[in-house]
Design a protein around this motif. Sequence first.
Motif, mmCIF file in Angstrom:
data_model
loop_
_atom_site.group_PDB
_atom_site.id
_atom_site.type_symbol
_atom_site.label_atom_id
_atom_site.label_comp_id
_atom_site.label_asym_id
_atom_site.label_seq_id
_atom_site.Cartn_x
_atom_site.Cartn_y
_atom_site.Cartn_z
ATOM 1 N N ALA A 141 14.245 15.773 9.780
ATOM 2 C CA ALA A 141 13.650 17.108 9.661
ATOM 3 C C ALA A 141 13.301 17.398 8.207
ATOM 4 O O ALA A 141 14.127 17.236 7.308
ATOM 5 C CB ALA A 141 14.616 18.160 10.199
ATOM 6 N N GLY A 142 12.055 17.804 7.973
ATOM 7 C CA GLY A 142 11.604 18.166 6.642
ATOM 8 C C GLY A 142 11.286 17.003 5.725
ATOM 9 O O GLY A 142 10.868 17.206 4.590
ATOM 10 N N ARG A 143 11.444 15.770 6.194
ATOM 11 C CA ARG A 143 11.252 14.605 5.330
ATOM 12 C C ARG A 143 9.930 13.901 5.629
ATOM 13 O O ARG A 143 9.325 14.087 6.686
ATOM 14 C CB ARG A 143 12.416 13.627 5.506
ATOM 15 N N THR A 144 9.491 13.084 4.682
ATOM 16 C CA THR A 144 8.344 12.221 4.911
ATOM 17 C C THR A 144 8.781 11.062 5.787
ATOM 18 O O THR A 144 9.772 10.393 5.490
ATOM 19 C CB THR A 144 7.793 11.679 3.587
ATOM 20 N N VAL A 145 8.046 10.832 6.870
ATOM 21 C CA VAL A 145 8.368 9.749 7.793
ATOM 22 C C VAL A 145 7.216 8.746 7.790
ATOM 23 O O VAL A 145 6.060 9.112 8.010
ATOM 24 C CB VAL A 145 8.600 10.273 9.226
ATOM 25 N N VAL A 146 7.545 7.487 7.510
ATOM 26 C CA VAL A 146 6.585 6.401 7.657
ATOM 27 C C VAL A 146 6.794 5.811 9.042
ATOM 28 O O VAL A 146 7.854 5.244 9.331
ATOM 29 C CB VAL A 146 6.770 5.315 6.585
ATOM 30 N N LEU A 147 5.822 5.982 9.910
ATOM 31 C CA LEU A 147 5.881 5.457 11.272
ATOM 32 C C LEU A 147 5.096 4.153 11.304
ATOM 33 O O LEU A 147 3.883 4.145 11.100
ATOM 34 C CB LEU A 147 5.289 6.463 12.249
ATOM 35 N N ALA A 148 5.785 3.037 11.535
ATOM 36 C CA ALA A 148 5.154 1.726 11.456
ATOM 37 C C ALA A 148 5.146 1.048 12.817
ATOM 38 O O ALA A 148 6.126 1.108 13.561
ATOM 39 C CB ALA A 148 5.889 0.845 10.450
ATOM 40 N N ARG B 50 0.810 -1.223 0.000
ATOM 41 C CA ARG B 50 0.000 0.000 0.000
ATOM 42 C C ARG B 50 0.840 1.270 0.000
ATOM 43 O O ARG B 50 0.316 2.356 -0.194
ATOM 44 C CB ARG B 50 -0.916 0.009 1.214
ATOM 45 N N LEU B 51 2.137 1.124 0.235
ATOM 46 C CA LEU B 51 2.995 2.296 0.401
ATOM 47 C C LEU B 51 3.995 2.467 -0.737
ATOM 48 O O LEU B 51 4.853 3.344 -0.677
ATOM 49 C CB LEU B 51 3.751 2.197 1.739
ATOM 50 N N ARG B 52 3.868 1.664 -1.793
ATOM 51 C CA ARG B 52 4.841 1.726 -2.878
ATOM 52 C C ARG B 52 4.888 3.089 -3.548
ATOM 53 O O ARG B 52 5.901 3.468 -4.144
ATOM 54 C CB ARG B 52 4.540 0.644 -3.913
ATOM 55 N N GLY B 53 3.803 3.842 -3.455
ATOM 56 C CA GLY B 53 3.769 5.172 -4.068
ATOM 57 C C GLY B 53 4.742 6.151 -3.445
ATOM 58 O O GLY B 53 4.987 7.226 -4.003
ATOM 59 N N LEU B 54 5.323 5.797 -2.301
ATOM 60 C CA LEU B 54 6.282 6.684 -1.640
ATOM 61 C C LEU B 54 7.710 6.495 -2.134
ATOM 62 O O LEU B 54 8.617 7.186 -1.675
ATOM 63 C CB LEU B 54 6.245 6.452 -0.126
ATOM 64 N N ARG B 55 7.916 5.556 -3.056
ATOM 65 C CA ARG B 55 9.252 5.408 -3.628
ATOM 66 C C ARG B 55 9.682 6.716 -4.282
ATOM 67 O O ARG B 55 8.915 7.364 -4.976
ATOM 68 C CB ARG B 55 9.258 4.291 -4.675
ATOM 69 N N GLY B 56 10.925 7.078 -4.069
ATOM 70 C CA GLY B 56 11.436 8.313 -4.649
ATOM 71 C C GLY B 56 11.042 9.549 -3.883
ATOM 72 O O GLY B 56 11.353 10.669 -4.309
ATOM 73 N N ASP B 57 10.365 9.376 -2.738
ATOM 74 C CA ASP B 57 9.895 10.513 -1.946
ATOM 75 C C ASP B 57 10.867 10.875 -0.820
ATOM 76 O O ASP B 57 10.541 11.666 0.028
ATOM 77 C CB ASP B 57 8.526 10.182 -1.332
ATOM 78 N N ARG B 58 12.057 10.268 -0.827
ATOM 79 C CA ARG B 58 13.062 10.476 0.233
ATOM 80 C C ARG B 58 12.467 10.193 1.611
ATOM 81 O O ARG B 58 12.777 10.852 2.595
ATOM 82 C CB ARG B 58 13.622 11.896 0.198
ATOM 83 N N ALA B 59 11.616 9.199 1.677
ATOM 84 C CA ALA B 59 10.985 8.854 2.947
ATOM 85 C C ALA B 59 11.980 8.142 3.864
ATOM 86 O O ALA B 59 12.933 7.507 3.412
ATOM 87 C CB ALA B 59 9.770 7.963 2.713
ATOM 88 N N VAL B 60 11.736 8.272 5.146
ATOM 89 C CA VAL B 60 12.442 7.516 6.174
ATOM 90 C C VAL B 60 11.406 6.640 6.864
ATOM 91 O O VAL B 60 10.288 7.088 7.141
ATOM 92 C CB VAL B 60 13.103 8.451 7.210
ATOM 93 N N VAL B 61 11.749 5.381 7.132
ATOM 94 C CA VAL B 61 10.820 4.470 7.793
ATOM 95 C C VAL B 61 11.284 4.246 9.225
ATOM 96 O O VAL B 61 12.424 3.833 9.459
ATOM 97 C CB VAL B 61 10.722 3.122 7.046
ATOM 98 N N LEU B 62 10.402 4.525 10.169
ATOM 99 C CA LEU B 62 10.712 4.361 11.585
ATOM 100 C C LEU B 62 9.830 3.273 12.177
ATOM 101 O O LEU B 62 8.604 3.285 12.000
ATOM 102 C CB LEU B 62 10.469 5.659 12.363
ATOM 103 N N GLY B 63 10.441 2.341 12.888
ATOM 104 C CA GLY B 63 9.686 1.351 13.641
ATOM 105 C C GLY B 63 9.403 1.888 15.026
ATOM 106 O O GLY B 63 10.282 2.454 15.676
ATOM 107 N N LEU B 64 8.166 1.724 15.462
ATOM 108 C CA LEU B 64 7.788 2.189 16.797
ATOM 109 C C LEU B 64 8.157 1.097 17.798
ATOM 110 O O LEU B 64 7.422 0.129 17.978
ATOM 111 C CB LEU B 64 6.296 2.506 16.846
ATOM 112 N N SER B 65 9.317 1.228 18.403
ATOM 113 C CA SER B 65 9.904 0.230 19.290
ATOM 114 C C SER B 65 10.201 -1.053 18.516
ATOM 115 O O SER B 65 10.117 -1.099 17.291
ATOM 116 C CB SER B 65 9.016 -0.015 20.507
ATOM 117 N N GLU B 66 10.580 -2.117 19.239
ATOM 118 C CA GLU B 66 11.159 -3.287 18.573
ATOM 119 C C GLU B 66 10.177 -4.015 17.668
ATOM 120 O O GLU B 66 10.530 -4.407 16.548
ATOM 121 C CB GLU B 66 11.716 -4.265 19.621
ATOM 122 N N GLY B 67 8.948 -4.244 18.145
ATOM 123 C CA GLY B 67 7.978 -4.949 17.319
ATOM 124 C C GLY B 67 7.664 -4.203 16.039
ATOM 125 O O GLY B 67 7.576 -4.792 14.955
ATOM 126 N N GLY B 68 7.505 -2.901 16.142
ATOM 127 C CA GLY B 68 7.242 -2.097 14.962
ATOM 128 C C GLY B 68 8.410 -2.061 13.999
ATOM 129 O O GLY B 68 8.233 -1.870 12.790
#
Length: 233
Positions: free
Chosen positions: A136-143, A31-49
């Motif tokens: 800072a200033g970037r798209t963040v995917v919080l999972a 569902r998130l493939r559209g963010l390719r090329g968006d300079r996104a950063v992916v953050l896991g919310l603690s270890e499970g995330g």
Amino acid sequence: MLEAADLAFDSPGVPMRFRDRREAGQRLALRLRGLRGDRAVVLGLSEGGLVVAGEIADVLGAPLDILLSRRIEAPGPPPAMLGAVGEGGLVVWDHGAIRRFDIEAEQLTRLADGARAALARQVAVYRRTVAPVPIAGRTVVLADDGAATGTTAHTAIGVLRARQVGRIVLAVPVAQARVLDRLAREVDQFVCLRPVPFMHAVRNSYRKFSAVADTEALELLHREPRLPTEVRR
């Protein structure tokens, strides 16, 4: 303000229980493939995330990091979540839970101090070898692996806003409907595979839901960044 199209669900075809966090992350990545090329950063919310986030980062070819937090709980059994403290010291309380369990201010202070101390020890373990990815200033995917009360996610969103990110995309495999509605107003985009009317515990949505050790999480964070990959439907 979220537009209707920014709140995405994918209940058809989604299993009642995910095999494990990796499968859930792979389904979210579709569902998130559209963010390719968006300079996104992916953050896991603690270890499970982080396990969920690792699968998304692989598909996007994005940097992976962890956003550490600690639950503030009243003694059980079972323990009741009263709030959470996030990396950077921000505390968010679940005032409804505090009223239900009639917790006095002095006890709340002690519980919050204990959570801060535990989080500080965890931050020391991770940040000794893993520097935070600039966001800072970037798209963040919080999972995360799910949202039962939403308090931890709410804390994390506050931490990210304080760090002046550009956009926040919250991605969870499963969320309680009333929690989903509240969190959707706090982010720029919310992707949830399976909203449920009631959730006793996130683990009930998985066949395998073992604890994620620090060593496993650190291995994910230390691996080399990968080029974008395709995932099977």
